[in-house]
Scaffold this motif. Sequence first.
Motif, PDB file in Angstrom:
ATOM      1  N   LYS A  47     -14.315   2.955  26.879  1.00 57.88           N
ATOM      2  CA  LYS A  47     -13.073   3.696  26.692  1.00 57.88           C
ATOM      3  C   LYS A  47     -13.378   4.951  25.883  1.00 57.88           C
ATOM      4  CE  LYS A  47      -8.549   3.356  24.393  1.00 57.88           C
ATOM      5  NZ  LYS A  47      -7.665   2.490  23.573  1.00 57.88           N
ATOM      6  N   THR A  48     -13.014   6.101  26.416  1.00 58.10           N
ATOM      7  CA  THR A  48     -13.244   7.365  25.734  1.00 58.10           C
ATOM      8  C   THR A  48     -11.901   7.975  25.349  1.00 58.10           C
ATOM      9  OG1 THR A  48     -15.275   7.761  26.999  1.00 58.10           O
ATOM     10  CG2 THR A  48     -14.296   9.653  25.901  1.00 58.10           C
ATOM     11  N   SER A  49     -11.691   8.105  24.050  1.00 58.93           N
ATOM     12  CA  SER A  49     -10.432   8.666  23.536  1.00 58.93           C
ATOM     13  C   SER A  49     -10.715  10.038  22.932  1.00 58.93           C
ATOM     14  CB  SER A  49      -9.827   7.743  22.475  1.00 58.93           C
ATOM     15  OG  SER A  49      -9.617   6.440  22.982  1.00 58.93           O
ATOM     16  N   TYR A  50      -9.950  11.032  23.373  1.00 62.19           N
ATOM     17  CA  TYR A  50     -10.119  12.393  22.851  1.00 62.19           C
ATOM     18  C   TYR A  50      -8.864  12.801  22.090  1.00 62.19           C
ATOM     19  CZ  TYR A  50     -10.225  17.471  22.639  1.00 62.19           C
ATOM     20  OH  TYR A  50     -10.180  18.777  22.190  1.00 62.19           O
ATOM     21  N   THR A  51      -9.061  13.264  20.856  1.00 65.03           N
ATOM     22  CA  THR A  51      -7.974  13.784  20.035  1.00 65.03           C
ATOM     23  C   THR A  51      -8.263  15.250  19.756  1.00 65.03           C
ATOM     24  OG1 THR A  51      -7.690  11.630  18.978  1.00 65.03           O
ATOM     25  CG2 THR A  51      -6.697  13.530  17.885  1.00 65.03           C
ATOM     26  N   PRO A  52      -7.387  16.162  20.175  1.00 63.29           N
ATOM     27  CA  PRO A  52      -7.669  17.594  19.964  1.00 63.29           C
ATOM     28  C   PRO A  52      -7.664  17.958  18.488  1.00 63.29           C
ATOM     29  CG  PRO A  52      -5.430  17.277  20.783  1.00 63.29           C
ATOM     30  CD  PRO A  52      -6.112  15.945  20.856  1.00 63.29           C
ATOM     31  N   GLY A  53      -8.419  18.987  18.133  1.00 64.69           N
ATOM     32  CA  GLY A  53      -8.466  19.431  16.746  1.00 64.69           C
ATOM     33  C   GLY A  53      -7.207  20.189  16.350  1.00 64.69           C
ATOM     34  N   ASP A  54      -6.922  20.203  15.068  1.00 61.76           N
ATOM     35  CA  ASP A  54      -5.732  20.910  14.578  1.00 61.76           C
ATOM     36  C   ASP A  54      -5.820  22.415  14.825  1.00 61.76           C
ATOM     37  OD1 ASP A  54      -4.762  18.488  13.701  1.00 61.76           O
ATOM     38  OD2 ASP A  54      -5.426  18.773  11.620  1.00 61.76           O
ATOM     39  N   LEU A  55      -7.041  22.922  14.944  1.00 58.60           N
ATOM     40  CA  LEU A  55      -7.228  24.361  15.137  1.00 58.60           C
ATOM     41  C   LEU A  55      -7.797  24.680  16.520  1.00 58.60           C
ATOM     42  CD1 LEU A  55      -8.768  25.145  11.613  1.00 58.60           C
ATOM     43  CD2 LEU A  55      -6.361  25.235  12.289  1.00 58.60           C
ATOM     44  N   ALA A  56      -7.537  23.798  17.476  1.00 53.66           N
ATOM     45  CA  ALA A  56      -8.125  23.954  18.810  1.00 53.66           C
ATOM     46  C   ALA A  56      -7.743  25.274  19.466  1.00 53.66           C
ATOM     47  CB  ALA A  56      -7.704  22.783  19.697  1.00 53.66           C
ATOM     48  N   MET A 147     -13.662  20.952   2.961  1.00 55.73           N
ATOM     49  CA  MET A 147     -13.063  22.278   2.843  1.00 55.73           C
ATOM     50  C   MET A 147     -13.189  22.780   1.413  1.00 55.73           C
ATOM     51  SD  MET A 147      -9.543  21.864   5.041  1.00 55.73           S
ATOM     52  CE  MET A 147      -9.550  21.531   6.807  1.00 55.73           C
ATOM     53  N   ASN A 148     -13.485  24.073   1.282  1.00 51.60           N
ATOM     54  CA  ASN A 148     -13.496  24.660  -0.058  1.00 51.60           C
ATOM     55  C   ASN A 148     -12.077  25.031  -0.487  1.00 51.60           C
ATOM     56  OD1 ASN A 148     -12.863  27.193   1.132  1.00 51.60           O
ATOM     57  ND2 ASN A 148     -15.055  27.615   1.441  1.00 51.60           N
ATOM     58  N   GLU A 149     -11.947  25.526  -1.702  1.00 48.54           N
ATOM     59  CA  GLU A 149     -10.616  25.804  -2.263  1.00 48.54           C
ATOM     60  C   GLU A 149      -9.868  26.854  -1.459  1.00 48.54           C
ATOM     61  OE1 GLU A 149      -8.615  27.174  -6.548  1.00 48.54           O
ATOM     62  OE2 GLU A 149     -10.779  26.869  -6.348  1.00 48.54           O
ATOM     63  N   ASP A 150     -10.603  27.878  -0.974  1.00 48.04           N
ATOM     64  CA  ASP A 150      -9.941  28.951  -0.222  1.00 48.04           C
ATOM     65  C   ASP A 150      -9.334  28.416   1.073  1.00 48.04           C
ATOM     66  OD1 ASP A 150     -10.613  30.799  -2.141  1.00 48.04           O
ATOM     67  OD2 ASP A 150     -12.462  31.428  -1.119  1.00 48.04           O
ATOM     68  N   ILE A 151     -10.058  27.525   1.743  1.00 46.11           N
ATOM     69  CA  ILE A 151      -9.556  26.974   3.008  1.00 46.11           C
ATOM     70  C   ILE A 151      -8.325  26.118   2.750  1.00 46.11           C
ATOM     71  CG2 ILE A 151     -10.083  25.462   4.954  1.00 46.11           C
ATOM     72  CD1 ILE A 151     -13.025  26.264   4.653  1.00 46.11           C
ATOM     73  N   LEU A 152      -8.400  25.280   1.720  1.00 45.35           N
ATOM     74  CA  LEU A 152      -7.274  24.376   1.437  1.00 45.35           C
ATOM     75  C   LEU A 152      -6.020  25.140   1.033  1.00 45.35           C
ATOM     76  CD1 LEU A 152      -9.179  21.581  -0.548  1.00 45.35           C
ATOM     77  CD2 LEU A 152      -8.152  21.370   1.720  1.00 45.35           C
ATOM     78  N   SER A 153      -6.173  26.296   0.449  1.00 44.12           N
ATOM     79  CA  SER A 153      -5.006  27.062  -0.006  1.00 44.12           C
ATOM     80  C   SER A 153      -4.555  28.113   0.994  1.00 44.12           C
ATOM     81  CB  SER A 153      -5.318  27.722  -1.355  1.00 44.12           C
ATOM     82  OG  SER A 153      -6.420  28.614  -1.235  1.00 44.12           O
ATOM     83  N   ALA A 154      -5.151  28.117   2.185  1.00 45.91           N
ATOM     84  CA  ALA A 154      -4.764  29.095   3.205  1.00 45.91           C
ATOM     85  C   ALA A 154      -3.292  28.935   3.544  1.00 45.91           C
ATOM     86  CB  ALA A 154      -5.618  28.918   4.443  1.00 45.91           C
ATOM     87  N   GLY A 155      -2.612  30.104   3.695  1.00 46.03           N
ATOM     88  CA  GLY A 155      -1.169  30.062   3.908  1.00 46.03           C
ATOM     89  C   GLY A 155      -0.748  29.838   5.338  1.00 46.03           C
ATOM     90  N   SER A 156      -1.668  29.886   6.283  1.00 46.57           N
ATOM     91  CA  SER A 156      -1.310  29.695   7.689  1.00 46.57           C
ATOM     92  C   SER A 156      -2.474  29.046   8.420  1.00 46.57           C
ATOM     93  CB  SER A 156      -0.955  31.036   8.350  1.00 46.57           C
ATOM     94  OG  SER A 156      -2.107  31.870   8.407  1.00 46.57           O
ATOM     95  N   SER A 157      -2.183  28.468   9.580  1.00 45.47           N
ATOM     96  CA  SER A 157      -3.248  27.851  10.375  1.00 45.47           C
ATOM     97  C   SER A 157      -4.228  28.897  10.878  1.00 45.47           C
ATOM     98  CB  SER A 157      -2.643  27.064  11.538  1.00 45.47           C
ATOM     99  OG  SER A 157      -1.850  27.906  12.352  1.00 45.47           O
ATOM    100  N   ALA A 158      -3.726  30.099  11.156  1.00 40.02           N
ATOM    101  CA  ALA A 158      -4.632  31.156  11.626  1.00 40.02           C
ATOM    102  C   ALA A 158      -5.636  31.524  10.539  1.00 40.02           C
ATOM    103  CB  ALA A 158      -3.823  32.380  12.053  1.00 40.02           C
ATOM    104  N   LYS A 159      -5.144  31.649   9.285  1.00 39.19           N
ATOM    105  CA  LYS A 159      -6.036  31.976   8.176  1.00 39.19           C
ATOM    106  C   LYS A 159      -7.008  30.829   7.918  1.00 39.19           C
ATOM    107  CE  LYS A 159      -7.469  34.555   4.792  1.00 39.19           C
ATOM    108  NZ  LYS A 159      -8.196  35.823   5.067  1.00 39.19           N
ATOM    109  N   MET A 160      -6.515  29.602   8.016  1.00 39.01           N
ATOM    110  CA  MET A 160      -7.396  28.451   7.839  1.00 39.01           C
ATOM    111  C   MET A 160      -8.486  28.432   8.896  1.00 39.01           C
ATOM    112  SD  MET A 160      -6.465  24.366   7.713  1.00 39.01           S
ATOM    113  CE  MET A 160      -5.821  24.422   6.037  1.00 39.01           C
TER     114      MET A 160
END
Length: 353
Positions: A47-56, A147-160
Motif C-alpha cells: 500500500k502506497t500512501s502519498y500526502t502532499p507537502g504543505d508548500l507543494a 526549521m530555524n527561527e526565521d522560517i518559523l516566524s514567517a508571516g505567510s506560506s509564500a515567505k516560508m
Amino acid sequence: MKNLIIASLLLMACANGSSAQSGKDVAEGTGYYLPRTELRFAVKVEKTSYTPGDLAVYAEKYLKMKNVKTKPSVTYRILGLDIKSEGERDTSKFYVLPTDNKHNIQTVDLSESGVLLAVNADPKEIEETQPFKPAPKPSPLNPRDYMNEDILSAGSSAKMAELCALEIYDIRDSKSLLSKGQADFMPKDGEQLRIMLANLDTQEAALMQLFSGVTVKDTMETVVRFVPTKPVSKQLLFRFSKWMGVTDADDLAGNPYYISVADKNVIPSIQEDLLSTKKAKDNGGFYVNLPGKIEVTLHRGDEQWAVYELYAAQFGKVVALDEDLFNKKLFTGIVLNPVTGNLESIEIENAKR
C-alpha cells in the motif's frame, strides 16, 4: 492445540455420525472426524500512501520541481502470493473409535475441531500459521523540528517556502564542501564526517517533505480461503483494484483473479494387509483418508499466474483399517496427516503381558 483423550467413554448416539456408522450400533467410544483440505492463499500487497507537502504549490517556483502532486492518493500493488494447505474437519466423515475391553486403545489425539491425529502414538505437530507482521518503519520526520527561527516566524506560506528553499540550498552547499574537504570546520576523522553528512541529509529530507510531500509504503497480507470440492476451470477467486486492494469476488471495481482445479487421479497406495475385508456396516471405526493429487492454477485475468500441485483429502477416498490391528494381543500406533488424513505412519508390536 490438541485434545488428548485417554480411554474415553463417550455416548455417541449422534445424528451426524449416522452416515459413517450406518447399520452399526455404537454404544460407547470416541467420536472423531477425518479432515478435508482447505487452500489458504496469502496475498501480499504493498500500500502506497502519498500526502502532499504543505508548500507543494511553491515547489516549481523555488526548487524547480515539476509535476509535484498536490492531492493525497492511495494505491495498491500485489507483491507476491503464498499458498498453504490446511486441514479442517469434514462433517461428512464422522466416525467412532470403540474404546472398550476388546480393543487395545490407550490414547486418542484429536485436534481442537475433533480431527483424528493419532491413536496410541504421538501426533504429527500441526504447524501454526503465524500472523503476518510488517517490517518496522522508521519514525516519520517532522519538518518543524528542522526549521530555524526565521522560517518559523514567517508571516505567510509564500515567505516560508522561500526561506525553506534557501535553507535547503545552504544544506546542499554544506554537504558539497564537506565532501570536497573545503569546509571551514572539517571533522577530525571519517566517522565524524559520516555523522555530519547523515545529519545534513536528515535536515534536507525533512524540509523537502514540505514541497515534495511524503510517500509511505506499507506491506499487508490478505488471506483468501478456498475449499476445492470438484474440478473447476477459471472460477472467480477474488478481485484486485489498484485503488482499493483485494476486494470481494462480487466487487466489479477490481480486476478478476481466477482459480482452476484439475484432478490428477493419483492417490497414495496402502498395504492391503492393513485394510479391513469386512462389509462397511461391520467395520470397527478405524478409518483414514487416501487423498488425491490436484493441480491448482491461478490466473490473473487471461494470464497464468501460478501453478501448484498438492494432495487434497476430498479428491481421494476413505478406507477402513483392519479392526484386528487394535485387538488386545497387539499394540498398534498410527499417526495421520493433519491436512489430508492420510496414514503417515503405523507401528505394530505385540502387546506386553
